[in-house]
Design a protein around this motif. Structure first.
Motif, PDB file in Angstrom:
ATOM      1  N   VAL A 124       1.017  -1.305   0.017  1.00 44.20           N
ATOM      2  CA  VAL A 124       0.071  -0.091   0.062  1.00 44.20           C
ATOM      3  C   VAL A 124       0.821   1.125  -0.087  1.00 44.20           C
ATOM      4  CG1 VAL A 124      -1.742   1.328   1.137  1.00 44.20           C
ATOM      5  CG2 VAL A 124      -1.993  -1.098   1.032  1.00 44.20           C
ATOM      6  N   ALA A 125       1.676   1.401   0.748  1.00 46.94           N
ATOM      7  CA  ALA A 125       2.749   2.436   0.968  1.00 46.94           C
ATOM      8  C   ALA A 125       3.575   2.785  -0.366  1.00 46.94           C
ATOM      9  CB  ALA A 125       3.647   2.188   2.282  1.00 46.94           C
ATOM     10  N   VAL A 126       4.141   1.800  -0.880  1.00 43.21           N
ATOM     11  CA  VAL A 126       4.935   1.706  -2.105  1.00 43.21           C
ATOM     12  C   VAL A 126       3.856   2.331  -3.208  1.00 43.21           C
ATOM     13  CG1 VAL A 126       6.324   0.737  -3.968  1.00 43.21           C
ATOM     14  CG2 VAL A 126       6.610   0.416  -1.451  1.00 43.21           C
ATOM     15  N   GLY A 127       2.712   1.676  -3.266  1.00 42.80           N
ATOM     16  CA  GLY A 127       1.795   1.803  -4.595  1.00 42.80           C
ATOM     17  C   GLY A 127       1.330   3.227  -4.266  1.00 42.80           C
ATOM     18  N   TYR A 166       4.257   5.523  -5.389  1.00 43.71           N
ATOM     19  CA  TYR A 166       4.535   5.610  -6.742  1.00 43.71           C
ATOM     20  C   TYR A 166       3.209   6.335  -7.727  1.00 43.71           C
ATOM     21  CZ  TYR A 166       8.718   3.057  -7.635  1.00 43.71           C
ATOM     22  OH  TYR A 166       9.791   2.649  -7.493  1.00 43.71           O
ATOM     23  N   ARG A 167       2.069   6.362  -6.885  1.00 45.90           N
ATOM     24  CA  ARG A 167       1.028   7.306  -7.640  1.00 45.90           C
ATOM     25  C   ARG A 167       1.754   8.964  -7.516  1.00 45.90           C
ATOM     26  NH1 ARG A 167      -4.318   6.503  -7.708  1.00 45.90           N
ATOM     27  NH2 ARG A 167      -4.579   8.514  -7.123  1.00 45.90           N
ATOM     28  N   GLN A 168       2.434   9.210  -6.473  1.00 51.49           N
ATOM     29  CA  GLN A 168       3.030  10.533  -6.363  1.00 51.49           C
ATOM     30  C   GLN A 168       4.209  10.742  -7.224  1.00 51.49           C
ATOM     31  OE1 GLN A 168       1.390  12.499  -4.584  1.00 51.49           O
ATOM     32  NE2 GLN A 168       0.255  10.470  -4.041  1.00 51.49           N
ATOM     33  N   THR A 169       4.974   9.556  -7.751  1.00 48.61           N
ATOM     34  CA  THR A 169       5.875   9.727  -8.768  1.00 48.61           C
ATOM     35  C   THR A 169       5.420  10.019 -10.284  1.00 48.61           C
ATOM     36  OG1 THR A 169       7.181   8.119  -7.466  1.00 48.61           O
ATOM     37  CG2 THR A 169       8.006   8.504  -9.999  1.00 48.61           C
ATOM     38  N   ILE A 170       4.104   9.424 -10.390  1.00 46.69           N
ATOM     39  CA  ILE A 170       3.355   9.549 -11.748  1.00 46.69           C
ATOM     40  C   ILE A 170       3.172  10.960 -11.878  1.00 46.69           C
ATOM     41  CG2 ILE A 170       1.510   8.837 -13.026  1.00 46.69           C
ATOM     42  CD1 ILE A 170       1.674   6.076 -11.716  1.00 46.69           C
ATOM     43  N   ARG A 171       2.482  11.418 -10.807  1.00 48.67           N
ATOM     44  CA  ARG A 171       2.077  12.860 -10.852  1.00 48.67           C
ATOM     45  C   ARG A 171       3.325  14.033 -11.208  1.00 48.67           C
ATOM     46  NH1 ARG A 171       0.953  17.210  -7.208  1.00 48.67           N
ATOM     47  NH2 ARG A 171       1.233  15.931  -5.312  1.00 48.67           N
ATOM     48  N   ALA A 172       4.355  13.822 -10.458  1.00 50.49           N
ATOM     49  CA  ALA A 172       5.422  14.302 -10.653  1.00 50.49           C
ATOM     50  C   ALA A 172       6.334  14.091 -11.830  1.00 50.49           C
ATOM     51  CB  ALA A 172       6.732  14.488  -9.299  1.00 50.49           C
ATOM     52  N   TYR A 173       6.369  13.192 -12.409  1.00 47.90           N
ATOM     53  CA  TYR A 173       6.914  12.585 -13.861  1.00 47.90           C
ATOM     54  C   TYR A 173       6.019  12.151 -14.960  1.00 47.90           C
ATOM     55  CZ  TYR A 173      11.218  13.340 -11.251  1.00 47.90           C
ATOM     56  OH  TYR A 173      12.637  13.923 -10.492  1.00 47.90           O
ATOM     57  N   PRO A 174       5.219  12.809 -15.222  1.00 46.24           N
ATOM     58  CA  PRO A 174       3.983  12.702 -16.307  1.00 46.24           C
ATOM     59  C   PRO A 174       4.715  12.111 -17.615  1.00 46.24           C
ATOM     60  CG  PRO A 174       4.103  14.893 -16.127  1.00 46.24           C
ATOM     61  CD  PRO A 174       5.311  14.561 -15.155  1.00 46.24           C
ATOM     62  N   HIS A 175       6.218  12.284 -17.624  1.00 46.63           N
ATOM     63  CA  HIS A 175       6.756  11.757 -19.079  1.00 46.63           C
ATOM     64  C   HIS A 175       7.361  10.641 -18.712  1.00 46.63           C
ATOM     65  CE1 HIS A 175       5.265  15.449 -21.259  1.00 46.63           C
ATOM     66  NE2 HIS A 175       6.243  16.168 -20.341  1.00 46.63           N
ATOM     67  N   THR A 183      -4.730   2.923 -13.367  1.00 51.01           N
ATOM     68  CA  THR A 183      -4.371   1.610 -13.588  1.00 51.01           C
ATOM     69  C   THR A 183      -3.195   0.965 -12.620  1.00 51.01           C
ATOM     70  OG1 THR A 183      -4.181   1.993 -15.815  1.00 51.01           O
ATOM     71  CG2 THR A 183      -2.837   0.119 -15.289  1.00 51.01           C
ATOM     72  N   LEU A 184      -2.503   1.883 -11.969  1.00 50.68           N
ATOM     73  CA  LEU A 184      -1.486   1.587 -10.858  1.00 50.68           C
ATOM     74  C   LEU A 184      -2.584   1.156  -9.726  1.00 50.68           C
ATOM     75  CD1 LEU A 184       1.099   1.233  -9.500  1.00 50.68           C
ATOM     76  CD2 LEU A 184       1.050   3.791  -8.643  1.00 50.68           C
ATOM     77  N   GLY A 210       7.379   5.169   1.735  1.00 52.82           N
ATOM     78  CA  GLY A 210       7.406   4.155   0.855  1.00 52.82           C
ATOM     79  C   GLY A 210       9.192   3.837   0.860  1.00 52.82           C
ATOM     80  N   GLY A 211      10.002   4.994   0.851  1.00 50.13           N
ATOM     81  CA  GLY A 211      11.394   4.988   0.856  1.00 50.13           C
ATOM     82  C   GLY A 211      11.890   4.046   2.242  1.00 50.13           C
TER      83      GLY A 211
END
Length: 743
Positions: free
Chosen positions: A179-182, A185-194, A355-356, A516-517
């Motif tokens: 749950v924590a890592v998921g 990574y939702r935050q990573t997707i928002r910060a790095y949309p490419h 999807t994540l 998560g880290g």
């Protein structure tokens, strides 16, 4: 010419490879370039005279923009007509002719195993909807429930019944980690949309060394993904067919060879075709869980007695932490969606986050369901049969449903292994783009695949698989180290990212990534310490060696860039091409006194020097010292010269043209924008098109070549000239020559 870079981002399943990176000239080099241009003007013919001397029309058209390419329903490749083709559908075969019986046999084998070279095809990215992206990008993560719970139980059972009693608490901690890592990574997707893979995120926020360590973890992860997935898949097969158990190593290596051949072919079917095995596995797991719970309900959910096992350890904290780190391997592949954000249909980041969430939800449901069934059924790991096979036997006997469960498990595990074949070569190409790996790994092969990276992955995975006898339990200790090292650095990089950015909701995002880290670092440290003697040391040593080698490679490339840098009093100039001794610069056949000559239908009929008419084509990658030396050499021959640059983006083409204008535009320049594949193939097409315009011309292709002091360093530089010779060997009147630059 340098090897290819491809347009794309991240270690993802989207557009392949890194974007083209042409070294920008700083202010000092721009001043030198301007001064060199003035010096050229004093010794060279005028630009207009060079253009009038051209015996060909250098404008051969352009490749279509990527946005206009539309693949067929189940394809990712669009055939392209070569530059200057006589008709829209014309294709040119530039495969070198095979010499001798062995050569012809090898060519036949290559053509039938790997397929016909795709020298006129464009690689386009698929835009996936969520229902397709879920199985394609989640195969690695979801398939890990086939070995994650068993890996956890394999450690706990060492303490007997007292150890298996901790299966629920340990599983609960793993679910919390998911749950924590998921969420992080939702935050990573928002910060790095490419696309934000661990290498990119850690490198951008924690520095290059951290990025390299993350890349080392990823590379180790991908090698072990192949080895572990195939080991688990073969175990599923031998559980259903015990007679094949003695051939475990042979079957596994054969599967790796098949994956190697399939990926070297380079043709990826659309995601819809890859979706079937993953959805079949999901259906099989939920059918197994439901059937097991129904059976347990008939017995009032009373757990069956656990078979007697030999107790070899006490159920202490050390054992529990080892079990936690082993079971946490069920999270491998969880970052794949954050890498592949550009592969989604718009709005990309929203589709990716949704999807994540689905993936993490399915992963938790299947993992928890399998753990509950293990507890209720009272099964323990057995060397000859997997946990999943035992559960399926209890619920379905040996009928067709059991066969379906085992077949779906084997299929999805092999598909998960193939996922590494997509990501490993891309990470390697990113490292090569940033000068941390040999540039040969940026090269796309004849079938539009990163062939060198694919071969390296196959060899490494096969060696690891054989070294550990194809046993999943023996490979798991290596697996957790690389996976959670990359997770830890990626999430730590995101913490720094939010701290620097401080936009809306940055505190909440920072908290998710920090959690998560923290949890990932706990798993990494636990796996590294508790499993050090069981094989984790191999992964740790591999990371250290990877860091050492990549830094040494980068040091060499940095030294070469410094040697190639434009500096005053270092740029060579051509001899006088206006006035003075020697023939005047002129186009072939421009003089009425030019001697008559004939060209036979199949080749050349030139026996004396006066009958040969030249055109020099200088393949220039950048305006550095090596490139300027090649231009000066070509101009000094007092024959028509055409400079050619293959650009991979429109932005790169504009930059090159700007530098060329600043230099003085002394020689004709043709820029071909080819954002689809390696630079060598468009160069071959261009040379062939010039030959078709004027078959009587002798075309001399001139390339700058880096010559290193130490032979081992020569492996770090492209071998464009031999590749051109092989591709153009069957075309008459083509000469390939190199201008050496020693460093």
């Amino acid at each position: 010419m340098t090897d290819t870079h491809q347009s794309g981002a991240g270690e993802s399943a989207g557009p392949p490879g890194p974007a083209a990176r042409l070294t920008e000239l700083d202010a000092e080099q721009l001043d030198v370039l301007r001064g060199v241009g003035r010096a050229w003007g004093r010794v060279s013919a005028s630009p207009q005279e060079w253009r009038r001397a051209l015996p060909v029309d250098p404008d051969l058209g352009a490749f279509p923009p990527a946005a206009q390419l539309r693949p067929a329903r189940f394809e990712r490749l669009v055939p392209l007509s070569p530059l200057g083709a006589a008709s829209p559908g014309e294709q040119v075969d530039t495969q070198e002719p095979a010499a001798g019986r062995l050569g012809r046999a090898g060519a036949w084998l290559r053509r039938h195993v790997l397929g016909v070279p795709l020298r006129s095809s464009a690689l386009v990215s698929e835009r996936m909807r969520k229902l397709v992206a879920l199985p394609v990008l989640s195969a690695d993560a979801l398939s890990s429930v086939a070995y994650g719970p068993e890996a956890m139980l394999t450690v706990l059972v060492l303490a007997g019944t007292a150890g298996t009693a901790y299966s629920f608490p340990v599983s609960g901690a793993i679910v919390l980690l998911m749950v924590a890592v998921g969420l992080s990574y939702r935050q990573t997707i928002r910060a790095y949309p490419h696309g934000g893979g661990s290498y990119i995120v850690a490198g951008a926020n924690l520095g290059p060394v951290a990025g390299l360590v993350a890349a080392a973890g990823l590379m180790t992860d991908y090698v072990l993904t192949v080895a572990v997935s195939i080991a688990s898949g073969v175990a599923a097969i031998t559980s259903a067919l015990p007679a094949l158990a003695p051939d475990t190593l042979v079957i596994g290596v054969a599967v790796i060879v098949l994956l190697l051949a399939g990926n070297l072919r380079g043709i990826r079917q659309a995601g819809a075709l890859f979706a079937a095995p993953t959805y079949a596995f999901i259906a099989a797991m939920f059918a197994l869980i439901v059937a097991g719970l129904v059976d347990a309900a008939g017995q009032d959910f009373r757990p069956r007695p656990t078979p007697a096992v030999t107790v070899t350890e006490s159920a202490g904290l050390y054992l529990i932490m080892r079990a936690f780190s082993s079971g946490a391997t069920a999270m491998t592949g969880i970052e794949a969606i954050s890498n592949a954000v550009p592969a989604f249909k718009p709005v990309e980041w929203r589709q990716a986050r949704t999807t994540l969430t689905w993936m993490v939800g399915l992963l938790i449901a299947m993992f928890a369901g399998i753990v509950v069934l293990i507890h209720l059924a009272g099964v323990v790991p057995r060397g000859a049969e997997t946990i999943l096979s035992q559960l399926a036997h209890l619920s379905f006997g040996s009928g067709w449903v059991y066969v379906f469960v085992q077949a779906a498990t084997a299929a999805v595990l092999l598909l998960a292994a193939n996922t590494a074949y997509n990501d490993f070569p891309r990470v390697l190409s990113l490292l090569a783009r940033d000068s941390y790996a040999p540039r040969v790994f940026m090269r796309l092969g004849d079938r539009l695949a990163y062939s060198n990276g694919i071969i390296l992955l196959s060899v490494a995975a096969a060696l690891v698989y054989v070294a550990f006898d194809g046993r999943t339990a023996a490979l798991i200790p290596l697996y957790a180290v690389g996976v959670f090292l990359a997770f830890t650095l990626s999430q730590s990089g995101m913490v720094v990212h939010w701290w620097r950015l401080r936009d809306r909701h940055w505190r909440k995002s920072l908290l998710f990534n920090a959690l998560g880290g923290l949890l990932s670092s706990i798993v990494f440290l636990t796996a590294g310490i508790s499993k050090f003697t069981e094989g984790a040391w191999v992964a740790i040593v591999a990371v250290g060696l990877f860091l050492l080698v990549t830094l040494r490679i980068n040091h060499h490339y940095t030294a070469v860039r410094e040697s190639l840098r434009l500096r005053p009093q270092t740029v060579e100039l051509p001899g006088h091409t206006t006035g003075g001794p020697g023939p005047a610069l002129c186009a072939p056949d421009s003089s009425p006194a030019a001697p008559a000559r004939t060209v036979s239908e199949g080749g050349e009929n030139e026996e004396v020097p006066g009958e040969i008419r030249h055109l020099s084509v200088v393949a220039i990658a950048s305006l550095d010292l090596a490139g300027m030396r090649a231009l000066a050499y070509a101009a000094s021959l007092r024959q028509p010269v055409l400079a050619l640059h293959i650009s991979l983006t429109d932005q790169e083409a504009e930059r090159v043209r700007g530098y060329w204008t600043l230099w003085g535009d002394h020689l004709p320049l043709e820029i071909v924008v080819s954002p689809y594949r390696a630079t060598v193939a468009p160069l071959v097409h261009y040379i062939e098109a010039l030959h078709r315009q004027h078959p009587e011309l002798t075309l001399t292709v001139i390339l700058p070549e880096i010559i290193t002091r130490h032979r081992r360093h020569q492996l770090l530089h492209s071998r464009t000239a031999p590749r051109l010779r092989r591709a153009l060997r069957s075309v008459p009147k083509i000469v390939i020559t190199t201008v050496p630059f020693h460093v």
